[in-house]
Write a protein that holds these residues in place. Structure first.
Motif, PDB file in Angstrom:
ATOM      1  N   SER A  30      18.643  20.276  -0.251  1.00 54.78           N
ATOM      2  CA  SER A  30      18.191  19.433   0.859  1.00 54.78           C
ATOM      3  C   SER A  30      16.774  19.810   1.300  1.00 54.78           C
ATOM      4  O   SER A  30      15.881  18.949   1.311  1.00 54.78           O
ATOM      5  N   PRO A  31      16.508  21.077   1.655  1.00 54.54           N
ATOM      6  CA  PRO A  31      15.115  21.412   1.990  1.00 54.54           C
ATOM      7  C   PRO A  31      14.170  21.283   0.806  1.00 54.54           C
ATOM      8  O   PRO A  31      12.996  20.933   0.989  1.00 54.54           O
ATOM      9  N   VAL A  32      14.657  21.549  -0.416  1.00 52.44           N
ATOM     10  CA  VAL A  32      13.792  21.399  -1.592  1.00 52.44           C
ATOM     11  C   VAL A  32      13.376  19.934  -1.762  1.00 52.44           C
ATOM     12  O   VAL A  32      12.204  19.627  -2.027  1.00 52.44           O
ATOM     13  N   ALA A  33      14.329  19.019  -1.592  1.00 49.82           N
ATOM     14  CA  ALA A  33      14.013  17.595  -1.711  1.00 49.82           C
ATOM     15  C   ALA A  33      13.053  17.157  -0.614  1.00 49.82           C
ATOM     16  O   ALA A  33      12.104  16.399  -0.860  1.00 49.82           O
ATOM     17  N   ASN A  34      13.316  17.635   0.596  1.00 47.75           N
ATOM     18  CA  ASN A  34      12.443  17.302   1.719  1.00 47.75           C
ATOM     19  C   ASN A  34      11.016  17.747   1.435  1.00 47.75           C
ATOM     20  O   ASN A  34      10.048  16.993   1.633  1.00 47.75           O
ATOM     21  N   ALA A  35      10.870  18.985   0.948  1.00 47.35           N
ATOM     22  CA  ALA A  35       9.538  19.508   0.641  1.00 47.35           C
ATOM     23  C   ALA A  35       8.883  18.745  -0.505  1.00 47.35           C
ATOM     24  O   ALA A  35       7.670  18.505  -0.497  1.00 47.35           O
ATOM     25  N   THR A  36       9.677  18.354  -1.497  1.00 48.16           N
ATOM     26  CA  THR A  36       9.137  17.620  -2.646  1.00 48.16           C
ATOM     27  C   THR A  36       8.568  16.270  -2.221  1.00 48.16           C
ATOM     28  O   THR A  36       7.464  15.879  -2.641  1.00 48.16           O
TER      29      THR A  36
END
Length: 427
Positions: free
Chosen positions: A161-167
């Motif tokens: 979830s945070p990885v997708a948000n950052a991407t």
């Protein structure tokens, strides 16, 4: 190689593929969830119309919000009765279709409010499929995971979830750097949606080729109505307990991410790019912490983890939030934003494992989907109840109080449940 060794090797491959599918599939799922919030914001007035743009953007978010629990209610029983892999494939196909169709929607200057209606419809349908994806894929990954690695696998899945948000944030920043505002508003915003649709199609191909259900003999059979069993039947107490837990988790999330973002912007702590940088740094730290928390819950026990984390969050999260707006150093602000993320959203690490352990195999997808999705509704309505509280009691105090309440809800949810068996395979 003996037949027993061959079966074990085949099961090991299937488990690896299912866990990898759960991790990458959740990245795709979360990528598409966050797309409208981040990618549409710089183009909202052009795409949705300058009039009432804030309210319209809120409707786009609400459409997805309503679709997700409905998708869990639709796809959960199907996954329990028909199969989790087949259900995940259907959900991924739906995510790909709705996301790519949004990328092709004409602008407001062509269709007027028809553009808004199309996007709302597609985001609602997308929310239904998004709710179906994690309802099916995450329990499947947990069923294939080795008990000693289930917490870590859950942490890696939730960290997407945070990885997708950052991407998405990084992709949008690049597009805004290379395109002028008019070009981004005209077509640049469509690029992230095309990327999201293609990612969903790639995962669909992966599930078709690589992922299989756990043999039916290895888990409990589904009842005639999994949904009824979860809501009003034998599993209703489990549902209520997980609903309390997840309500606390979602409230922590909305206070620590979108509310923090809005307050940093309003207080002019940074300019727009500075806020994005601060949140990107905090997100990167929280992704690592989330994975570690998943494994930590295996070592200390899920129940003890949620009780301890909830009490810790009730104390440290409001302190971190209030201190962010009391310091002057940009470095200190970024460090405190990261600390706030660690003592709030990191708690998601064990969620995939814990919800899967709390519900038996016959209702696992239904219970997971409803517990995870229905609990989001009240916390997500914070734009309607937080501003009046801030007007009455000040800007930051109500947020701090809600963070305390959220932490206590997490602790209460953990306390009301038993300590799940982290050493046994899921059945």
């Amino acid at each position: 190689m003996s037949s027993t060794s061959g079966v074990q090797a085949a099961d090991h491959r299937r488990a690896r593929h299912a866990v990898r599918g759960g991790i990458l599939g959740n990245f795709v799922d979360q990528f598409d969830i966050f797309l409208p919030v981040i990618a549409l914001a710089p183009a909202a007035s052009t795409l949705l119309g300058a009039e009432n743009v804030i309210a319209t953007a809120g409707l786009v978010f609400t459409a997805t919000l309503i679709g997700r629990p409905l998708g869990a209610a639709i796809f959960g029983p199907v996954a329990d009765r028909v199969g989790r892999t087949a259900t995940t494939r259907v959900a991924l196909a739906g995510i790909a279709a709705t996301t790519l169709l949004i990328a092709a929607v004409p602008g407001h200057e062509v269709l007027g409010w028809g553009t808004v209606a199309l996007i709302l419809t597609l985001r609602f349908l997308g929310g239904v499929f998004l709710g179906g994806e994690y309802t099916s894929a995450v329990p499947l990954a947990m069923e294939w995971s080795a008990p000693r690695r289930r917490g870590l696998a859950s942490g890696l899945i939730m960290a997407m979830s945070p990885v997708a948000n950052a991407t998405i944030a990084a992709l949008v920043l690049v597009l805004l750097a290379v395109l002028d505002p008019a070009s981004y508003a005209a077509w640049g915003w469509r690029v992230p949606f095309v990327v999201g649709g293609i990612l969903a199609l790639v995962m669909l191909g992966y599930y078709r080729r690589q992922v299989a259900d756990v043999p039916a003999s290895h888990r409990a059979p589904a009842p005639a109505s999994p949904l009824r069993d979860v809501l009003v039947g034998p599993d209703r107490r489990v549902f209520v307990q997980t609903f309390i837990l997840m309500t606390g988790l979602w409230l922590l999330t909305y206070m620590a991410i979108p509310t923090l973002t809005a307050e940093l912007t309003r207080a002019e702590v940074f300019d727009g790019r500075g806020v994005t940088l601060a949140l990107l740094c905090a997100t990167a730290v929280s992704a690592v912490a989330m994975a570690l928390c998943g494994h930590l819950s295996t070592l200390v026990g899920r129940r003890r983890f949620f009780i301890g984390f909830g009490l810790l969050a009730a104390v440290l999260a409001p302190l971190a939030f209030l201190t962010i707006f009391a310091v002057d150093s940009p470095v200190a602000v970024i460090a405190l934003c990261a600390a706030l993320q660690v003592v709030t959203v990191s708690v998601y690490g064990p969620v995939g494992a814990y919800l899967s352990e709390r519900f038996s195999g016959g209702v696992r997808s239904s219970g997971y989907g409803l517990g995870y999705s229905l609990s989001i509704v009240v916390p997500a309505l914070y734009p309607y109840y937080l501003p009046p509280l801030q007007e009455a009691f000040g800007t930051y105090g109500p947020v701090a109080v809600l963070l305390v309440i959220a932490g206590l809800l997490v602790a209460l949810g953990g306390y009301r449940g038993p300590d799940t068996d982290t050493r046994a395979p899921l059945r």
